[in-house]
Design a protein around this motif. Structure first.
Motif, PDB file in Angstrom:
ATOM      1  N   THR A 163      42.431  34.890  37.878  1.00 25.52           N
ATOM      2  CA  THR A 163      41.335  35.863  37.838  1.00 25.52           C
ATOM      3  C   THR A 163      40.827  36.157  39.247  1.00 25.52           C
ATOM      4  O   THR A 163      40.634  37.318  39.626  1.00 25.52           O
ATOM      5  N   ILE A 164      40.619  35.102  40.014  1.00 23.90           N
ATOM      6  CA  ILE A 164      40.135  35.298  41.393  1.00 23.90           C
ATOM      7  C   ILE A 164      41.172  36.081  42.200  1.00 23.90           C
ATOM      8  O   ILE A 164      40.840  36.999  42.961  1.00 23.90           O
ATOM      9  N   ALA A 197      43.374  38.210  41.068  1.00 17.56           N
ATOM     10  CA  ALA A 197      43.373  39.611  40.632  1.00 17.56           C
ATOM     11  C   ALA A 197      42.176  40.352  41.220  1.00 17.56           C
ATOM     12  O   ALA A 197      42.286  41.518  41.648  1.00 17.56           O
ATOM     13  N   GLY A 198      41.021  39.658  41.269  1.00 19.41           N
ATOM     14  CA  GLY A 198      39.824  40.279  41.832  1.00 19.41           C
ATOM     15  C   GLY A 198      40.012  40.590  43.308  1.00 19.41           C
ATOM     16  O   GLY A 198      39.671  41.683  43.773  1.00 19.41           O
ATOM     17  N   LEU A 257      37.593  41.215  35.433  1.00 18.86           N
ATOM     18  CA  LEU A 257      37.057  41.183  36.796  1.00 18.86           C
ATOM     19  C   LEU A 257      37.509  42.414  37.581  1.00 18.86           C
ATOM     20  O   LEU A 257      36.709  43.042  38.294  1.00 18.86           O
ATOM     21  N   ILE A 295      35.043  45.285  39.224  1.00 19.30           N
ATOM     22  CA  ILE A 295      35.101  45.672  40.647  1.00 19.30           C
ATOM     23  C   ILE A 295      35.285  47.182  40.778  1.00 19.30           C
ATOM     24  O   ILE A 295      34.600  47.855  41.562  1.00 19.30           O
TER      25      ILE A 295
END
Lengths: 685, 265
Positions: free
Chosen positions: A106-107, A109-110, B244, B248
């Protein structure tokens, strides 16, 4: 048969910790250690096997828990050191738990999303990347100044760049939509209309549109449950909204082919839902007949015999280029055929009848010697044109005010003389005679000083600037009639110049100086009546420039009320009276043309849909279906009863029948949406 | 609670459904902020699952709200976009992300509504993380049976069966894709093979073979749970990271909308 897989009991069952970051490396083989790795992903199997002995009296006791194998049989050493056997299981390489792996993904992808956005927003093509779509064709054609990106024409953000976009949010104000609106209103509405552009239907007051529309717009209270519910949650719509955004209804950036003017019926039903559901279900019947908004008085019913003789609608009406307006053909094409002007003697046609008196010397007797043609001056009143020209003389104005005083003489010269008795009658008569003689002198003066004097006089008389186009045209017409005025002067006041110069003259000497008729091309339309001491004018053809100019100037001068002095007020009163008088005198014009307001509507242009109004109609597609003579009567049904000729605009048609429209404009057939016939903006962009 | 949530959603959507005030308010801005708020709330469900304290309603209640508001978000999205696909690059990306999220959400909704039922219909209810442990226990028991068979009857039939079929079958999760479509073909075939060899076994081995048959069934059920529970977890590997990314892009969208709402210079 179902074989139970797990024992129930805390001693027999593993304690799962799915929230932990790490799991035992042997877990995938079904042989995890009891406690699993520590928080930093280190194997704890070695630490699990040993215990921390405690002293019970004089003996050390093993403290290893049951789940780790229980107390070892050997027990701690006499010195308190652990003697537990080494674990059977070798150390593992801990692995991340599923949740930890999902978090990392997730991080990642962010971060990837942020990186993509930064590349987009900071690239040289950032404006292309952030553009929400292609502009509509009309806006696409707007050329920005050299070196300025297209976006910057409307958006300040395009100028400031990526670094300022975040900070612009913080500086947003309630008026930002108004600022954007100004970009739209600046091009789409006149400066005057911008103030009301954002109001309901772009009308200062709903009653301006029509009383019926105002009634329809009233929210008497929702009748449906859903509307009632929304009222409770959100309150009623604001009917005095002035801060809305154009983009509420007009969406841009939806492609070149997108029609920004399209609205749904739902958007109209927001306010109108209480009254009816659709055009076919509850729309009020039409109350207006065929709209004839031109300045021409034309009674269709009165011309019925001509239609019976073969005249059809298209003999006089043709659609404009867009097909929206049915234009009225010019006089020469539509009227002249019957109302012809072929007579040479100016007496054979209604257009050239009814001469308009221009000058007439009023009958006046004087106590003191005054140069005045007593034998030839027989007028009982001042002519309207003469009165208007005299109103441009400051000295004559108070006299005119007395003559036209509604509570006094009311325009009757003899009544004025009667009122004046013992109140300076001789002096005022002499003043009036002097003013008239001065007027005649000016009108007959063909020099440049005469022209200037006439311009000053006209400017005062009509309260218009000397540079006003209508006033200058009238001055030019007076100059063109100069020759006639000279003849008038020569006929009736031949010694006028000497008299005005202060020399002593005798009217009895005039006989010798009188000249007979003079022929000139400038005399066309003028008539000098020797018996009446008058000069009059009669139109020589349709659209006569002399009469037209007088009417246009007079009509334009109406309503000039700003910063008026007492003299201006007197002149305005006189002009209003003279307009009424002249309407009778100009009946060769006013029989067909309506003279009212501040413009003289000569042309019969028909209804112009791009000007203002709430309803629209396009004749072209309808005529394509009804393209046979007489089929116009499908919608335009003439009144059979005689119309009242005294009203300004006789209308010879019955109101339109809604059923005629709804027979085609119905669900599943022709378009029956609100915007098919109505425009939201009363004052149109 | 479900009914209350549904009523709340309907109350929020009512004005949009009937087009109320559309003519006199900037519905795009209103629906945009509403949509953003709903997406943020939907995203907070994952945070709620991580929080053990304070007790902010039950997780099942959150799931109900997540589903209802997810449906509401779809409707608001349709109003916000007027049902049209945008033409700008960023907006297309945002549109695609939201559409993927909706598809992912609907897929997840389908999984959460169908998988638990199928799981309860087969085998034991097991925790996903313990499946390797149980698999190992089954394998250990099968190996004990095979050794016992060799010791008591000196027959190699079961041992050969183990070597040919069971060793691979028991060494890890098998037939994952077949289990996703609820096919039991492989386990039937395996058990059929075992039954076919039954005629060559003596009475003692027949007893052991019967137990083997039960253990094969047990392992197959375990694989079924592994495949289906694994799918539930794998789906989250798409749904949560995409959430997420969507947030964004939503923030970027809002920043740009407000930055470009100002008039020209």
């Amino acid at each position: 048969m179902r074989i139970p897989l797990q024992e129930i009991g805390h001693r027999d069952s593993q304690y799962e910790r799915p929230n932990q970051q790490w799991v035992c490396g042997w877990a995938k083989d079904g042989n995890p250690c009891m406690l699993g790795p520590d928080g930093k992903g280190r194997c704890t199997v070695a630490a699990q096997s040993i215990c921390h002995p405690v002293k019970d009296g004089d003996r050390w006791v093993c403290t290893r828990s049951d789940v780790l194998g229980g107390a070892c049989t050997a027990g701690p050493s006499p010195t308190g050191e652990c003697a537990c056997p080494s674990p059977e299981q070798p150390p593992c390489q801990p692995v991340r738990s599923l949740r930890a792996r999902r978090t990392r993904l997730t991080i990642g992808a962010g971060l990837f999303a942020v990186a993509v956005l930064l590349v987009w927003l900071m690239s040289p093509n950032s404006l292309t990347m952030v553009s929400p779509g292609t502009l509509s064709a009309a806006h696409l054609a707007i050329e920005p100044p050299p070196g300025v990106p297209n976006c910057q024409v409307c958006h300040q953000g395009a100028e400031l760049g990526f670094g300022s976009w975040l900070s612009m949010i913080a500086s947003q104000t309630e008026t930002h939509s108004v600022e954007v609106n100004q970009q739209c209103l600046g091009c789409h509405f006149s400066e005057t209309d911008q103030a009301i552009a954002m109001k309901i239907h772009s009308a200062a007051e709903l009653s301006e549109i029509s009383p019926a529309v105002e009634e329809l717009s009233m929210l008497a209270g929702p009748t449906s449950f859903l509307l009632g519910l929304s009222d409770q949650v959100y309150g009623e719509p604001m009917l005095d909204q002035t801060q809305g955004a154009c983009s509420t209804c007009h969406n841009e950036h939806e492609g070149a082919a997108h029609d920004m003017k399209v609205m749904s019926d739902v958007q109209c039903q927001v306010c109108h839902t209480n009254q009816f559901e659709s055009f076919n279900d509850g729309h009020p019947a039409f109350t207006s007949a065929t709209s004839i908004s031109s300045g021409i008085k034309f009674d269709h019913a009165k011309h019925q015999p001509r239609f019976d003789d073969g005249l059809d609608c298209q003999s006089c009406h043709q659609a404009d280029a867009e097909g929206k307006t049915m234009l009225v053909s010019p006089f020469e094409n539509s009227c002249q055929g019957c109302h012809e002007q072929r007579s040479k003697d100016h007496h054979g046609d209604a257009i050239k009848k009814n001469p308009v008196p221009f000058l007439q010397l009023p009958e006046m007797e004087f106590e003191d010697p005054v140069y005045w043609p007593a034998e030839l001056a027989v007028g009982e009143n001042l002519t309207p044109m003469m009165t208007l020209l005299l109103a441009g003389d400051d000295e004559a104005l108070p006299l005119l005010s007395e003559i036209y005083d509604g509570d006094g003489a009311a325009g009757d010269m003899f009544e004025w003389f009667f009122i004046l008795e013992d109140e300076g009658e001789p002096e005022k008569k002499a003043q009036l005679a002097t003013a008239i003689k001065k007027l005649v002198s000016e009108l007959a003066d063909y020099s440049s000083s005469g022209e200037k004097a006439r311009t000053v006089r006209l400017s005062k008389a009509f309260s218009l600037e000397a540079t006003d186009p209508e006033l200058q045209t009238l001055q030019a017409e007076l100059s063109a009639a100069n020759f006639v005025m000279q003849m008038f002067k020569q006929r009736y006041l031949p010694q006028l110049e000497d008299d005005l110069a202060g020399e002593e003259v005798d009217a009895t000497d005039d006989e010798e100086l009188t000249t007979d008729w003079i022929a000139s091309k400038h005399m066309s339309g003028w008539r000098v009546d020797s018996d009446e001491g008058a000069i009059s004018y009669r139109a020589v053809a349709h659209s006569d420039s002399w009469l037209k100019t007088w009417i246009e100037t007079l009509v334009k001068s109406q309503g000039r009320t700003a910063q008026m002095t007492s003299m201006d007020e007197m002149r305005a009163d006189i002009r209003a009276l003279m307009l009424d008088e002249l309407s009778g005198d100009f009946k060769s014009c006013t029989k067909c043309h309506t003279v009212q307001g501040e413009a003289a509507p000569w042309s019969a242009a028909g209804r112009l849909y791009d000007a203002s109004g709430f309803t629209k109609f396009n004749h072209r597609p309808h005529m394509a279906m009804l393209n046979e003579p007489g089929n116009c009567l499908t919608c335009h049904i003439p009144k059979n009863e005689s119309s009242d000729a005294s009203i300004a605009m006789p209308r010879g048609f019955l109101p339109h029948d809604k059923a005629t429209c709804s027979s085609c404009h119905a669900p599943g057939k022709a378009n029956n949406t609100c915007l098919n016939c109505h425009q939201y903006h009363h004052e149109r962009p | 609670m479900s009914i209350a949530a549904l009523v709340l959603v309907l109350l929020m959507l009512t004005p949009y459904v009937i087009g109320y005030r559309i003519a006199f308010s900037d519905v795009v801005v209103t629906s945009g902020w509403l949509l953003f708020a709903v997406v943020v709330f939907l995203s907070s469900y994952n945070l709620r699952k991580k929080l053990t304290y304070p007790p902010l309603l039950k997780s099942s209640t959150w799931l109900q709200m997540h589903i209802y508001l997810g449906i509401a978000a779809m409707v608001i999205f349709l109003f916000h976009t007027s049902g049209k696909v945008p033409t700008g690059h960023l907006d297309i990306a945002l549109y695609a992300l939201f559409t993927l999220m909706v598809a992912s959400g609907l897929f997840g909704f389908y999984l959460t509504r169908t998988i638990p039922t199928t799981l309860s219909s087969r085998g034991n209810e097991v925790i996903f993380e313990r499946i390797p442990l149980f698999r190992r226990q089954i394998k250990d028991r099968v190996e004990q049976i095979i050794l016992q068979s060799i010791e008591q009857s000196a027959s190699s039939i079961l041992a050969e069966f183990y070597e040919s079929y069971l060793m691979y079958f028991l060494s890890g999760p098998r037939n994952v894709l077949l289990h996703l479509v609820r096919s039991e073909r492989t386990s039937y075939r395996l058990r059929h093979e075992l039954r076919e060899s039954d005629r060559y076994l003596d009475e003692q081995d027949k007893v052991l073979a019967a137990e083997l048959d039960d253990l094969i069934k047990l392992k197959d059920d375990l694989d079924f749970h592994y495949a289906r529970q694994g799918l539930l977890k794998l789906w989250l590997f798409f749904h949560i990271p995409m959430t997420l990314v969507l947030l964004i892009f939503l923030v970027a969208h809002i920043v740009l909308i407000y930055a470009f709402t100002y008039g020209g210079s």
